[in-house]
Structures are given as C-alpha cells and as structure tokens.
Design a protein around this motif. Sequence first.
Motif, mmCIF file in Angstrom:
data_model
loop_
_atom_site.group_PDB
_atom_site.id
_atom_site.type_symbol
_atom_site.label_atom_id
_atom_site.label_comp_id
_atom_site.label_asym_id
_atom_site.label_seq_id
_atom_site.Cartn_x
_atom_site.Cartn_y
_atom_site.Cartn_z
ATOM 1 N N ARG A 1 38.701 26.562 53.713
ATOM 2 C CA ARG A 1 39.306 25.697 54.592
ATOM 3 C C ARG A 1 40.881 25.922 54.616
ATOM 4 O O ARG A 1 41.351 26.111 55.767
ATOM 5 C CB ARG A 1 39.227 24.234 54.149
ATOM 6 C CG ARG A 1 39.841 23.318 55.134
ATOM 7 C CD ARG A 1 39.203 21.914 55.057
ATOM 8 N NE ARG A 1 40.137 21.284 55.725
ATOM 9 C CZ ARG A 1 40.094 19.816 55.510
ATOM 10 N NH1 ARG A 1 39.089 19.306 54.842
ATOM 11 N NH2 ARG A 1 40.983 19.110 56.385
ATOM 12 N N ASN A 2 41.421 26.258 53.674
ATOM 13 C CA ASN A 2 42.942 26.834 53.741
ATOM 14 C C ASN A 2 43.158 28.254 54.181
ATOM 15 O O ASN A 2 44.236 28.553 55.287
ATOM 16 C CB ASN A 2 43.489 26.719 52.269
ATOM 17 C CG ASN A 2 43.801 25.428 51.789
ATOM 18 O OD1 ASN A 2 44.743 24.836 52.255
ATOM 19 N ND2 ASN A 2 43.088 24.785 50.949
ATOM 20 N N LEU B 1 41.518 29.373 56.482
ATOM 21 C CA LEU B 1 41.108 29.524 57.989
ATOM 22 C C LEU B 1 42.187 29.080 58.814
ATOM 23 O O LEU B 1 42.124 29.492 60.006
ATOM 24 C CB LEU B 1 39.708 28.733 58.203
ATOM 25 C CG LEU B 1 38.247 29.527 57.787
ATOM 26 C CD1 LEU B 1 37.254 28.816 58.125
ATOM 27 C CD2 LEU B 1 38.349 30.769 58.315
ATOM 28 N N ILE B 2 43.351 28.691 58.431
ATOM 29 C CA ILE B 2 44.314 28.093 58.941
ATOM 30 C C ILE B 2 44.930 29.275 60.001
ATOM 31 O O ILE B 2 44.832 29.214 61.071
ATOM 32 C CB ILE B 2 45.285 27.317 58.218
ATOM 33 C CG1 ILE B 2 44.677 25.931 57.781
ATOM 34 C CG2 ILE B 2 46.589 26.887 59.033
ATOM 35 C CD1 ILE B 2 45.465 25.186 56.885
ATOM 36 N N VAL C 1 42.393 30.547 62.681
ATOM 37 C CA VAL C 1 42.357 29.755 63.783
ATOM 38 C C VAL C 1 43.557 30.016 64.629
ATOM 39 O O VAL C 1 43.517 30.191 65.877
ATOM 40 C CB VAL C 1 42.386 28.164 63.450
ATOM 41 C CG1 VAL C 1 42.543 27.413 64.641
ATOM 42 C CG2 VAL C 1 41.116 27.881 62.932
ATOM 43 N N LEU D 1 44.354 21.193 66.364
ATOM 44 C CA LEU D 1 43.375 21.469 65.326
ATOM 45 C C LEU D 1 43.971 21.622 64.180
ATOM 46 O O LEU D 1 43.543 21.491 62.823
ATOM 47 C CB LEU D 1 42.774 22.661 65.748
ATOM 48 C CG LEU D 1 41.379 23.012 64.836
ATOM 49 C CD1 LEU D 1 40.401 22.013 64.771
ATOM 50 C CD2 LEU D 1 40.755 24.521 65.536
ATOM 51 N N TYR D 2 45.021 22.502 63.952
ATOM 52 C CA TYR D 2 45.908 22.443 62.736
ATOM 53 C C TYR D 2 46.047 21.179 61.809
ATOM 54 O O TYR D 2 45.851 21.265 60.534
ATOM 55 C CB TYR D 2 47.589 22.769 62.747
ATOM 56 C CG TYR D 2 47.610 24.225 63.236
ATOM 57 C CD1 TYR D 2 46.720 25.460 63.018
ATOM 58 C CD2 TYR D 2 48.860 24.676 63.633
ATOM 59 C CE1 TYR D 2 47.295 26.613 63.503
ATOM 60 C CE2 TYR D 2 49.436 25.608 63.975
ATOM 61 C CZ TYR D 2 48.532 26.763 63.954
ATOM 62 O OH TYR D 2 48.888 28.145 64.319
ATOM 63 N N VAL E 1 44.238 18.806 61.837
ATOM 64 C CA VAL E 1 43.138 18.467 61.285
ATOM 65 C C VAL E 1 42.686 19.239 60.068
ATOM 66 O O VAL E 1 42.306 18.741 59.225
ATOM 67 C CB VAL E 1 41.848 18.485 62.384
ATOM 68 C CG1 VAL E 1 40.493 18.577 61.674
ATOM 69 C CG2 VAL E 1 41.969 17.754 63.591
ATOM 70 N N LEU E 2 43.149 20.584 60.344
ATOM 71 C CA LEU E 2 42.916 21.746 59.015
ATOM 72 C C LEU E 2 43.896 20.961 57.965
ATOM 73 O O LEU E 2 43.383 21.438 56.637
ATOM 74 C CB LEU E 2 42.657 22.848 59.518
ATOM 75 C CG LEU E 2 41.684 23.415 60.506
ATOM 76 C CD1 LEU E 2 42.033 24.826 60.882
ATOM 77 C CD2 LEU E 2 40.342 23.577 59.425
ATOM 78 N N ASP E 3 45.080 20.951 58.200
ATOM 79 C CA ASP E 3 45.920 20.903 57.157
ATOM 80 C C ASP E 3 46.707 19.381 57.252
ATOM 81 O O ASP E 3 47.587 19.420 58.227
ATOM 82 C CB ASP E 3 46.803 22.008 57.382
ATOM 83 C CG ASP E 3 47.852 21.975 56.198
ATOM 84 O OD1 ASP E 3 48.118 20.950 55.435
ATOM 85 O OD2 ASP E 3 48.558 23.046 56.061
ATOM 86 N N VAL F 1 44.807 20.219 51.064
ATOM 87 C CA VAL F 1 44.012 19.533 52.369
ATOM 88 C C VAL F 1 42.900 18.518 52.294
ATOM 89 O O VAL F 1 42.501 18.186 53.055
ATOM 90 C CB VAL F 1 43.685 20.774 53.122
ATOM 91 C CG1 VAL F 1 44.736 21.704 53.532
ATOM 92 C CG2 VAL F 1 42.388 21.697 52.699
#
Lengths: 307, 344
Positions: free
Chosen positions: A226-227, A229-230, A233, A296-297, A299-301, B119
């Motif tokens: 998850r981290n 992929l920031i 994206v 979207l950022y 949401v991800l972070d 996160v």
Amino acid sequence: MPRYITSRVLQAVLVLVGATLVIFVITFALPGDPVQALAGERAADPAFAEAIRARYHLDEPLLQQYGRFLLGVVQGDLGQTYSGQDVAQMLGERIWVSGQLAAFALAFQILIGVGAGILSALRRNGLADTGVRIFTLAGLSIPFFVTAYVLQLVVGVKLGWLPVAGTEDGFLSYIMPGFVLGSLSTAYVARLTRGQLTEALREDYVRMATSKGLTRVRVVAHHALRNSLIPVVTFLGLEVGALLSGAVITESIFNLPGMGQAMARAVYLGERTTVVGVVTVFVLVYVVVNLLVDLLYAVLDPRIRYA
Amino acid sequence: MSAATPKGRAMTSEHLLEVHDLQVEFGGDDGPVPVLRGVSWHVDRGETLAILGESGSGKSMTAQVIMGILDTPPARISGGSVRWNGRDLLGLPEPARREVRGRGVGMVFQDSLSALNPVLRVGPQIGETLRTRLGLSRREARDRTVELMRQVRIPDAEQRYRQYPHHFSGGMRQRAVIAMALALSPDVLIADEPTTALDATVQVQILRLLQALQEESGMGLVLITHDFGAVASIADRVAVMYAGRVVETGVVRDIFRRPAHPYTKALLDAVPRADRRAGRLAALPGQPPVLGKESTGCPFRFRCPLAEAVCEEREPVLKEHAQGHWSACHLGKDVIADVLTAHS
Ligand SMILES: Nc1ncnc2c1ncn2[C@@H]1O[C@H](COP(=O)(O)OP(=O)(O)O)[C@@H](O)[C@H]1O
Ligand code: SF4
Ligand SMILES: [Mg+2]
C-alpha cells in the motif's frame, strides 16, 4: 476540503485557458492559408474566400477569436471544421475509441508493470527480476513505433492472432495498440514498483508485521504494498498525458478512429478548429485525472489532508 | 570458535527461551565478518532478563535471529541454536516458524514510530492477528483490541482505536506497539530498547507498564536496554554483551554489587550518579572494536584498564565465578573486584 477542491478547479481553469491560448497562437502561426487549402489546387475565388473568412471570423484579431472560442467552450461548442462538421460532435464519437485505447494501455501498465515489479521485488535477482531488467532496457531503447510495426507484422500478419488495424473486431482490435501504447512506460512502472516495494520491505512496520506472525502474502499485500503504490499512482496520473500524446501516433499506426487520429489529420490539413478542440479535450482529461489522483492519495495515505 | 556457555544447567533443564552459542556473520569484501560470536542466554517463565551493551554489540541482531526476521543474505547464521520450550526454532520450516511468532515469542521494536504502519488505523493494526490467526470476528477482535489498549493504559481506547499512528504521541505509540506484540499473549516478550526514543518521564512509565504486564501474565521478558537504572528496578538477571558475545551474566544484584568484568564495571561507572533518572550510559572512552577474522585475544583489551599480556593472546571464555555469576575475563573475580575498587 471544499476549499481545496475550489482552488484546484480554479487551477484547472487557468491551465485550460493557458494551454488553449498557446495552441491557438501556434496554429495561427502555422504556414499556409486555410482558405486556400480548402479551395484546393485552383486559386480561390475572392468572394468565396471573403465569405469563408467572415464565417469563421478569420478576419478578426487573434484575441477576439480566442475570446469567441472560450465563450463557445463554456457552452460545449468547439466550433466547426472548414467542411462544416461540428467539432464537439465529431470528437464525441471519437473519444470512445481513444478512451478504450487508453484503458487498455493503462491496464497493461498496471497488470504487467505493477505485477512484474512485485515479483521482482520479492525475488530479487530471480527470473522475473532479470526479465524486468531486460524488458526495461528494450522498452527504453526501441522506439515504440518500431515495436508497433514488428507486432503488426508478426502477430497480425504472419500469425494472424490479432487484427492488424482498424476497429472492426471490437475488443480484440484494442489489444495490440493498447499494448504498444502501454509498453512505453510499463517497464518504468515495473522498476518504480520494484524499488518502492524493496524499500518498504525493509521498513520496521513490515518487520513488525512479520514478527507478529502474519503470512508473507498478508505482510506484502496489506502492509508493504500500500505504501509502495503511492508513487506509482502519482506516476500513472502523470502518465495519462503521455498516453494522450502517444495516442496520436498509435491511433494513426493502427488506423483507430480516435481523437489522436483526428488530431494527426487535422494538423496535416491545417484544420485549426479540430486541433484546438482536441487539445482542449486532452487538457480537460489531464486536469481531471490529476485531480482524481490527488484525491486518491488521501485515501492511500491518511497523513495527507487537504485543507 | 567454541561456545562460551554455562554448560550443565543450560543443557540439562529446559528453558522457556534459550539462545545457545549463536553465531551470525555478514559477507564482507574480504570474507565473512562475524557479528554474533557465540551468544548464549536464556529466560524462564515469569522472569525478566536485561540485555545490556553498547550500540553495535549485537543485541538487536540476536532478537532478529530469534524472531526469524534477519535478512539472509546478507547475514548468515553460521552456528548455534534458538530453543523455545525445547524446540529448535532455527531448523523449523517457515509455516511452523510463523506459528511461534506472536504466540510463542513477541517483539517490540526500538522505534515505535516506524514500527506502526502509517497508513493503517491503530486499532485494527493491533488486533490484526486476532482475526488472521485466532479467527475472531470483526466485532470480537475489536472488543478484544480495545481491551488490550486499556491494558497498556491507552486512555480513550474506543476513540483511539480509529485513529492513525500520527495522531499518537511517542509514548502512546510505544504502548500501541506493546499492545500489538501482546495480542496473542506470547510466552516471551522481547522489547528492543523500548524507551530509547522517549522522554525521561515517559520512559519510566513504559518500563513500569512492561513490568506490570509481565507480572500479570507471568510471561518471560527480555529487555534490551541502555538504561542501567531500568535494569536495577525491573530485571531479575542481566546479560552484558560486548562485541557479539555475552561477557558477563548473573542475577542483577551480583552484577551491580560485584561486577566481575571490567566492561560491566565501566558501564556502571558511566551511569551518572547525581541524576539516576537520566541513567543512560555515557559513552565509554575508546571505540568498540571493529570485528574481523583476524581478531584474537580479548576484544575489550584496547579499552581495559586491567589488560595484561595474556589478554592479547587468548580470548577469555565465560567462567562461573560464583553461583550463577559468569564472566569472561582472564582475571579472577576477586582480582577484578579489588583492582577496580582501587581504581575508582
Ligand atoms: N547489513 C549489515 N552488514 C554488515 N554489518 C551489519 C549489518 N547490519 C548490522 N551489522 C552489524 O551488526 C552489529 C550488531 O548490530 P546490532 O545487533 O544492531 O547492535 P545493537 O542492537 O546491539 O546496537 C553491528 O556492529 C553492525 O555494524
Ligand atoms: S580479559 Fe583482560 S582485557 Fe579482557 S576484560 Fe579481562 S582483563 Fe580486560
Ligand atoms: Mg539495537
């Protein structure tokens, strides 16, 4: 958050105005007289030329024409081609083709790029890793229209697996062009994913996740990926710009009736209204996609908060 | 490189967690560089073992080997064993190893900020294994997690459950990490310098918390620390590490009253007396040795006020100077005690 969105929309408007103005000036400076081009080989009848100039306001000063254009954009009117076709309507038919092409290209980048990046980060110096490295090198050193012609020849003509060009075969028609367009950056996406994930796997929170007894799959998918992929994206957001300009060439090579092809033809014919119209749509898409990526950022972070 | 081990006892009875003659090396340009050179210690149920030593002496490395989270390569485990309830962990296949993590042995990392995933919300992070390993429902896991958060004295646990790590202060983060490590009620908890990054008052609170949790559950606690003051108040036994080895070990009272190794003595002297709360080790004069294969003799000899000719020839092994009190120094315990007292 509402304030953030307002300021972003304002920014978008500024970008749109700036970009269209630039393209307006450039097309204005293009060599050749559009009226003469329309008339063809013989010399244009002065009365006819006069009528055309008046109809398309070509006799007005540049800024006035531009103002007229902006006024039209607000009303969803992108003007008419010299042959009298409505540009907005024409692009409306073509945007679907370009959209499908871009979707295929993005899908390739995500599936192959992110997938190979994950594999090569998990098995560094393994098969996938070596593959990615070779692929990256090839991707960077071979111009993509060469890839396109080779694929057309081998996969399309020799093997006959996929249609060579056109959109008659629906879904299948987009696989090869989508791959070619996507291959531009697939290798880069793989590299980026690999680097980010390799780094994340060394983080304490990933070690902590391992040390509390989670499976490797869960550690990678839930904690490390998850981290990582920031930035990926972010890149894919910017990449939409590259896909749009890449579409101009790709659609021409594969004879896809999309906006890119319309753009290429219009530039060739000195068809100013279409060029400006396509650029306007491209800029709009680009600005909207980047706004979505920014959201979207968040949401991800969760550390990112827009104010 | 044979083991300097308290034989007899260590081998006959079964300890809760026992590290025996552990050897780890890193691949260097000119051959492997040893980092752990035969580390041995053990901890039993209801007991607190403190591991002391300068930065770089191999404390975290030992913990990583136990947890099975050491990156191999570049590291290589070249010898020794880790036994948990008599089972050798190093030989276990990964799935069995995973079973032990969190349930058999839990670990609290040094830096609480980086040990929490930035996160993910704190609560679900703490309770993650309740769902994946115990198969609790979302609701059950949530309730149990809030309970865990209360247990580590996180106020407003219900609200805190939904927050992200960056909303937590340093002390609260460390509490969250402790709760996470305790979620599956491990037999042994290894806390790697759990207070290093925190304010002095918070340090005391965290140590008290660990002590209380240990007493409540009867787990074994391995406390890796710089803080001599902490050792004195909560540890039962101490193992002092130097250059990849345990150089002295024994019950805390013996170590404090009659240190039997010049290094331990130096560490004790380095604790500022006027202000015990700041009980962090001041730097010893001199540098820790750079380990290489060429090292012979006692690794502490360059900084040792008592070094003699023999110290250059052979590396001393752990010897039992008194009941349960072991030290690796060529000089006898009494000699050390006398000379060191005369020194200070
Ligand atoms: N990747 C590595 N390559 C080579 N040496 C390393 C590496 N990681 C750690 N070390 C060495 O291992 C030794 C032990 O480190 P560590 O266990 O972290 O010490 P401590 O926790 O006692 O401060 C240190 O001397 C360090 O230099
Ligand atoms: S063996 Fe010698 S050098 Fe090493 S600690 Fe003892 S006296 Fe000092
Ligand atoms: Mg350490």
